[in-house]
Design a protein around this motif. Structure first.
Motif, PDB file in Angstrom:
ATOM      1  N   LEU A   1       4.240 -18.902   0.170  1.00 21.83           N
ATOM      2  CA  LEU A   1       4.752 -17.965  -0.833  1.00 21.83           C
ATOM      3  C   LEU A   1       4.728 -16.568  -0.245  1.00 21.83           C
ATOM      4  N   ALA A   2       5.766 -15.803  -0.502  1.00 20.25           N
ATOM      5  CA  ALA A   2       5.818 -14.385  -0.142  1.00 20.25           C
ATOM      6  C   ALA A   2       6.294 -13.638  -1.380  1.00 20.25           C
ATOM      7  N   LEU A   3       5.772 -12.437  -1.593  1.00 17.16           N
ATOM      8  CA  LEU A   3       6.118 -11.653  -2.779  1.00 17.16           C
ATOM      9  C   LEU A   3       6.810 -10.355  -2.411  1.00 17.16           C
TER      10      LEU A   3
ATOM     11  N   LEU B   1      -0.162  -6.519  -8.104  1.00 17.47           N
ATOM     12  CA  LEU B   1       0.507  -7.509  -7.254  1.00 17.47           C
ATOM     13  C   LEU B   1      -0.001  -7.427  -5.816  1.00 17.47           C
ATOM     14  N   GLN B   2      -0.164  -6.203  -5.332  1.00 18.36           N
ATOM     15  CA  GLN B   2      -0.656  -6.009  -3.968  1.00 18.36           C
ATOM     16  C   GLN B   2      -2.062  -6.575  -3.821  1.00 18.36           C
TER      17      GLN B   2
ATOM     18  N   PRO C   1       1.944 -12.809   1.975  1.00 21.85           N
ATOM     19  CA  PRO C   1       2.709 -11.646   2.435  1.00 21.85           C
ATOM     20  C   PRO C   1       3.329 -10.913   1.244  1.00 21.85           C
ATOM     21  N   TYR C   2       3.314  -9.572   1.296  1.00 24.55           N
ATOM     22  CA  TYR C   2       3.755  -8.766   0.159  1.00 24.55           C
ATOM     23  C   TYR C   2       4.543  -7.551   0.643  1.00 24.55           C
ATOM     24  N   LEU C   3       5.648  -7.283  -0.011  1.00 21.50           N
ATOM     25  CA  LEU C   3       6.460  -6.096   0.264  1.00 21.50           C
ATOM     26  C   LEU C   3       6.716  -5.365  -1.037  1.00 21.50           C
ATOM     27  N   ASP C   4       6.409  -4.076  -1.070  1.00 25.07           N
ATOM     28  CA  ASP C   4       6.667  -3.228  -2.235  1.00 25.07           C
ATOM     29  C   ASP C   4       7.864  -2.343  -1.928  1.00 25.07           C
TER      30      ASP C   4
END
Length: 136
Positions: free
Chosen positions: A30-32, A60-61, A70-73
């Motif tokens: 999963l990646a967000l 979310l972070q 993995p997370y991208l804002d």
């Protein structure tokens, strides 16, 4: 924060936990990506009494960090772009991205995926991480 914001946060995190378990059971990572609202992007000031434009992304972070996801804002990316170009990234009178907004989001997501997600090993399963966290 207002009760509605806390409730939205709780429902969102519960949904993400269910998604993470579902994907993990199938060996899928999963990646967000956090897509900001128009109000967050065009806000004259980032925080004040009763509001903070970073609130949705902050939880979310933290969730992503704790779960190794993995997370991208996109909020800072969108705000910086708008401050430089004054471009409208949303359809007028609507919550959806404009063509320019889609192009900006798509480019950053693809670059992030290419550099930071694509070859990342899935690692420990979501259930293993939850078990470790509960024993701390």
């Amino acid at each position: 924060y207002p009760p509605v914001a806390i409730e939205a946060k709780d429902v969102s995190l519960e949904t993400l936990e269910r998604m993470a378990r579902f994907l993990d059971d199938r060996g899928v990572g999963l990646a967000l990506v956090a897509l900001p609202t128009r109000e967050q992007v065009y806000s004259g000031k980032p925080y004040g009494p009763g509001f903070d434009i970073d609130f949705p992304q902050a939880y979310l972070q933290l969730f992503a960090h704790e779960q190794g996801i993995p997370y991208l804002d996109l909020l800072p990316i969108f705000r910086e772009h708008v401050s430089r170009t004054n471009e409208n990234l949303y359809v007028k009178g609507d919550t959806h991205l404009s063509n320019e907004g889609h192009a900006l989001a798509g480019w950053h997501i693809s670059e992030w995926f290419r550099c930071c997600v694509k070859n990342q090993p899935i690692g420990k399963t979501w259930i293993e991480r939850q078990t470790e966290m509960s024993h701390r």
